[in-house]
Design a protein around this motif. Sequence first.
Motif, PDB file in Angstrom:
ATOM      1  N   LEU A  12       0.745  -0.784   0.026  1.00 23.89           N
ATOM      2  CA  LEU A  12      -0.232  -0.134  -0.096  1.00 23.89           C
ATOM      3  C   LEU A  12       0.870   1.417  -0.080  1.00 23.89           C
ATOM      4  CD1 LEU A  12      -3.097  -1.303   2.798  1.00 23.89           C
ATOM      5  CD2 LEU A  12      -2.770  -0.542   0.011  1.00 23.89           C
ATOM      6  N   LYS A  13       1.681   0.987   0.570  1.00 19.03           N
ATOM      7  CA  LYS A  13       2.731   2.285   0.664  1.00 19.03           C
ATOM      8  C   LYS A  13       3.242   2.803  -0.814  1.00 19.03           C
ATOM      9  CE  LYS A  13       4.306   1.793   5.506  1.00 19.03           C
ATOM     10  NZ  LYS A  13       5.746   1.730   5.754  1.00 19.03           N
ATOM     11  N   ASP A  14       3.691   1.444  -1.418  1.00 20.49           N
ATOM     12  CA  ASP A  14       4.203   1.537  -2.731  1.00 20.49           C
ATOM     13  C   ASP A  14       2.924   1.846  -3.629  1.00 20.49           C
ATOM     14  OD1 ASP A  14       6.813   1.370  -1.961  1.00 20.49           O
ATOM     15  OD2 ASP A  14       6.543  -0.932  -2.383  1.00 20.49           O
ATOM     16  N   ALA A  15       1.696   2.116  -3.629  1.00 17.99           N
ATOM     17  CA  ALA A  15       0.825   2.527  -4.099  1.00 17.99           C
ATOM     18  C   ALA A  15       0.203   3.554  -4.609  1.00 17.99           C
ATOM     19  CB  ALA A  15      -0.324   1.404  -3.912  1.00 17.99           C
ATOM     20  N   THR A  16       0.108   4.528  -6.252  1.00 19.88           N
ATOM     21  CA  THR A  16      -0.336   5.051  -6.779  1.00 19.88           C
ATOM     22  C   THR A  16      -2.220   5.614  -5.911  1.00 19.88           C
ATOM     23  OG1 THR A  16      -1.430   4.710  -9.010  1.00 19.88           O
ATOM     24  CG2 THR A  16       0.776   5.606  -8.352  1.00 19.88           C
ATOM     25  N   ILE A  17      -1.978   6.951  -6.027  1.00 16.97           N
ATOM     26  CA  ILE A  17      -3.888   7.665  -6.050  1.00 16.97           C
ATOM     27  C   ILE A  17      -4.138   6.219  -6.775  1.00 16.97           C
ATOM     28  CG2 ILE A  17      -5.761   8.566  -5.354  1.00 16.97           C
ATOM     29  CD1 ILE A  17      -3.454   9.412  -2.982  1.00 16.97           C
ATOM     30  N   LEU A  18      -4.641   6.028  -7.629  1.00 19.41           N
ATOM     31  CA  LEU A  18      -5.578   6.007  -8.633  1.00 19.41           C
ATOM     32  C   LEU A  18      -5.446   4.116  -8.335  1.00 19.41           C
ATOM     33  CD1 LEU A  18      -4.227   7.263 -12.013  1.00 19.41           C
ATOM     34  CD2 LEU A  18      -6.460   7.548 -10.518  1.00 19.41           C
ATOM     35  N   ASP A  19      -4.236   3.723  -7.722  1.00 16.51           N
ATOM     36  CA  ASP A  19      -3.980   1.903  -7.441  1.00 16.51           C
ATOM     37  C   ASP A  19      -5.300   2.051  -6.505  1.00 16.51           C
ATOM     38  OD1 ASP A  19      -2.347   1.511  -9.232  1.00 16.51           O
ATOM     39  OD2 ASP A  19      -0.415   1.363  -8.504  1.00 16.51           O
ATOM     40  N   LEU A  20      -5.011   2.621  -5.377  1.00 20.66           N
ATOM     41  CA  LEU A  20      -6.106   2.604  -4.013  1.00 20.66           C
ATOM     42  C   LEU A  20      -7.531   2.671  -4.472  1.00 20.66           C
ATOM     43  CD1 LEU A  20      -3.422   4.351  -1.577  1.00 20.66           C
ATOM     44  CD2 LEU A  20      -3.907   1.882  -1.687  1.00 20.66           C
ATOM     45  N   ALA A  21      -7.615   3.639  -5.031  1.00 21.27           N
ATOM     46  CA  ALA A  21      -9.014   3.852  -5.452  1.00 21.27           C
ATOM     47  C   ALA A  21      -9.957   2.568  -5.824  1.00 21.27           C
ATOM     48  CB  ALA A  21      -9.321   4.618  -5.958  1.00 21.27           C
ATOM     49  N   ASP A  22      -8.778   1.788  -6.842  1.00 17.09           N
ATOM     50  CA  ASP A  22      -9.296   0.690  -7.565  1.00 17.09           C
ATOM     51  C   ASP A  22      -9.426  -0.600  -6.577  1.00 17.09           C
ATOM     52  OD1 ASP A  22      -9.073   1.685 -10.076  1.00 17.09           O
ATOM     53  OD2 ASP A  22      -7.091   1.249 -10.482  1.00 17.09           O
ATOM     54  N   LEU A  23      -8.548  -0.460  -5.424  1.00 21.47           N
ATOM     55  CA  LEU A  23      -8.128  -1.781  -4.644  1.00 21.47           C
ATOM     56  C   LEU A  23     -10.134  -1.290  -3.773  1.00 21.47           C
ATOM     57  CD1 LEU A  23      -7.213  -4.087  -2.732  1.00 21.47           C
ATOM     58  CD2 LEU A  23      -5.561  -1.947  -1.711  1.00 21.47           C
ATOM     59  N   VAL A  24     -10.020  -0.189  -3.541  1.00 26.80           N
ATOM     60  CA  VAL A  24     -11.141   0.159  -2.545  1.00 26.80           C
ATOM     61  C   VAL A  24     -13.026  -0.489  -3.071  1.00 26.80           C
ATOM     62  CG1 VAL A  24     -12.900   1.820  -1.954  1.00 26.80           C
ATOM     63  CG2 VAL A  24     -10.253   2.118  -1.353  1.00 26.80           C
ATOM     64  N   SER A  25     -12.402   0.278  -4.749  1.00 25.80           N
ATOM     65  CA  SER A  25     -13.621   0.091  -5.686  1.00 25.80           C
ATOM     66  C   SER A  25     -13.838  -1.891  -5.764  1.00 25.80           C
ATOM     67  CB  SER A  25     -13.286   0.436  -6.846  1.00 25.80           C
ATOM     68  OG  SER A  25     -13.647   1.339  -7.071  1.00 25.80           O
ATOM     69  N   ALA A  26     -12.629  -2.563  -5.579  1.00 23.55           N
ATOM     70  CA  ALA A  26     -12.971  -3.611  -6.203  1.00 23.55           C
ATOM     71  C   ALA A  26     -13.065  -4.454  -4.704  1.00 23.55           C
ATOM     72  CB  ALA A  26     -11.393  -4.412  -6.403  1.00 23.55           C
ATOM     73  N   ILE A  27     -12.584  -3.720  -2.952  1.00 24.72           N
ATOM     74  CA  ILE A  27     -13.226  -4.370  -2.176  1.00 24.72           C
ATOM     75  C   ILE A  27     -14.549  -4.632  -1.862  1.00 24.72           C
ATOM     76  CG2 ILE A  27     -12.946  -4.266   0.638  1.00 24.72           C
ATOM     77  CD1 ILE A  27     -10.027  -3.548  -0.154  1.00 24.72           C
ATOM     78  N   ASP A  32     -19.497  -6.732  -0.879  1.00 25.90           N
ATOM     79  CA  ASP A  32     -20.743  -6.364  -1.037  1.00 25.90           C
ATOM     80  C   ASP A  32     -20.978  -4.846   0.533  1.00 25.90           C
ATOM     81  OD1 ASP A  32     -22.692  -5.362  -2.528  1.00 25.90           O
ATOM     82  OD2 ASP A  32     -24.243  -6.485  -0.751  1.00 25.90           O
ATOM     83  N   VAL A  33     -19.659  -3.789  -0.314  1.00 29.98           N
ATOM     84  CA  VAL A  33     -19.627  -2.652   1.418  1.00 29.98           C
ATOM     85  C   VAL A  33     -19.818  -2.302   0.937  1.00 29.98           C
ATOM     86  CG1 VAL A  33     -18.869  -4.568   3.117  1.00 29.98           C
ATOM     87  CG2 VAL A  33     -17.251  -3.388   1.794  1.00 29.98           C
ATOM     88  N   SER A  34     -20.167  -0.654   1.504  1.00 28.06           N
ATOM     89  CA  SER A  34     -19.764   0.399   0.857  1.00 28.06           C
ATOM     90  C   SER A  34     -18.070   1.538   1.848  1.00 28.06           C
ATOM     91  CB  SER A  34     -21.060   1.724   0.984  1.00 28.06           C
ATOM     92  OG  SER A  34     -20.672   2.903   0.155  1.00 28.06           O
ATOM     93  N   ALA A  35     -17.452   2.314   1.018  1.00 29.57           N
ATOM     94  CA  ALA A  35     -16.569   2.501   2.202  1.00 29.57           C
ATOM     95  C   ALA A  35     -17.184   3.633   3.485  1.00 29.57           C
ATOM     96  CB  ALA A  35     -15.383   3.036   1.477  1.00 29.57           C
ATOM     97  N   ALA A  36     -18.303   4.905   2.358  1.00 27.26           N
ATOM     98  CA  ALA A  36     -18.921   5.818   2.496  1.00 27.26           C
ATOM     99  C   ALA A  36     -19.387   5.555   4.054  1.00 27.26           C
ATOM    100  CB  ALA A  36     -19.598   6.587   1.708  1.00 27.26           C
ATOM    101  N   ALA A  37     -20.175   4.508   3.884  1.00 28.64           N
ATOM    102  CA  ALA A  37     -20.991   4.352   5.048  1.00 28.64           C
ATOM    103  C   ALA A  37     -20.874   4.389   6.329  1.00 28.64           C
ATOM    104  CB  ALA A  37     -22.426   2.597   4.707  1.00 28.64           C
ATOM    105  N   PRO A  38     -19.907   3.981   6.578  1.00 26.17           N
ATOM    106  CA  PRO A  38     -19.079   4.452   8.182  1.00 26.17           C
ATOM    107  C   PRO A  38     -18.879   5.592   8.591  1.00 26.17           C
ATOM    108  CG  PRO A  38     -18.519   2.280   7.486  1.00 26.17           C
ATOM    109  CD  PRO A  38     -19.018   3.011   6.251  1.00 26.17           C
ATOM    110  N   VAL A  39     -18.850   6.202   7.191  1.00 25.44           N
ATOM    111  CA  VAL A  39     -17.893   8.118   7.661  1.00 25.44           C
ATOM    112  C   VAL A  39     -19.035   8.822   8.079  1.00 25.44           C
ATOM    113  CG1 VAL A  39     -17.343  10.082   6.115  1.00 25.44           C
ATOM    114  CG2 VAL A  39     -16.280   7.741   6.539  1.00 25.44           C
TER     115      VAL A  39
END
Length: 122
Positions: A12-27, A32-39
């Motif tokens: 994760l430290k070596d990943a770019t912002i786009l890579d991390l955004a893709d990772l979040v979408s894939a997770i 079947d979860v949403s990263a925005a719900a807890p916030v």
Amino acid sequence: MAFDKDAIIASLKDATILDLADLVSAIEEEFDVSAAAPVAAAGAAGGDGAAAKSEFDVELTSAGTAKVKVIKAVREATGLGLKEAKDLVDNAPSIVKEGVAEADAEAMKEALEETGASVTLK
């Protein structure tokens, strides 16, 4: 295969912002979860907590120049003895009274400020 959190963190430290955004979408899709719900839930809970506050702590932040008057006001508000009230005023900032109803806390704040003290409600 064992779970290796250190390897994941290093990746994760070596990943770019786009890579991390893709990772979040894939997770989100995989589990079947949403990263925005807890916030959003945390924001709503924080707003309700502030509106529902009914007890306050009265904090003496500064005694000002008329310490004797402030000590007398603290004694009246708390029922403390002379030595305890003096110690509280000398060690400002300090909590004068905890868990006070809003109206009582405002009255106590006003009485202390009339003597020249600086007071905050928490």
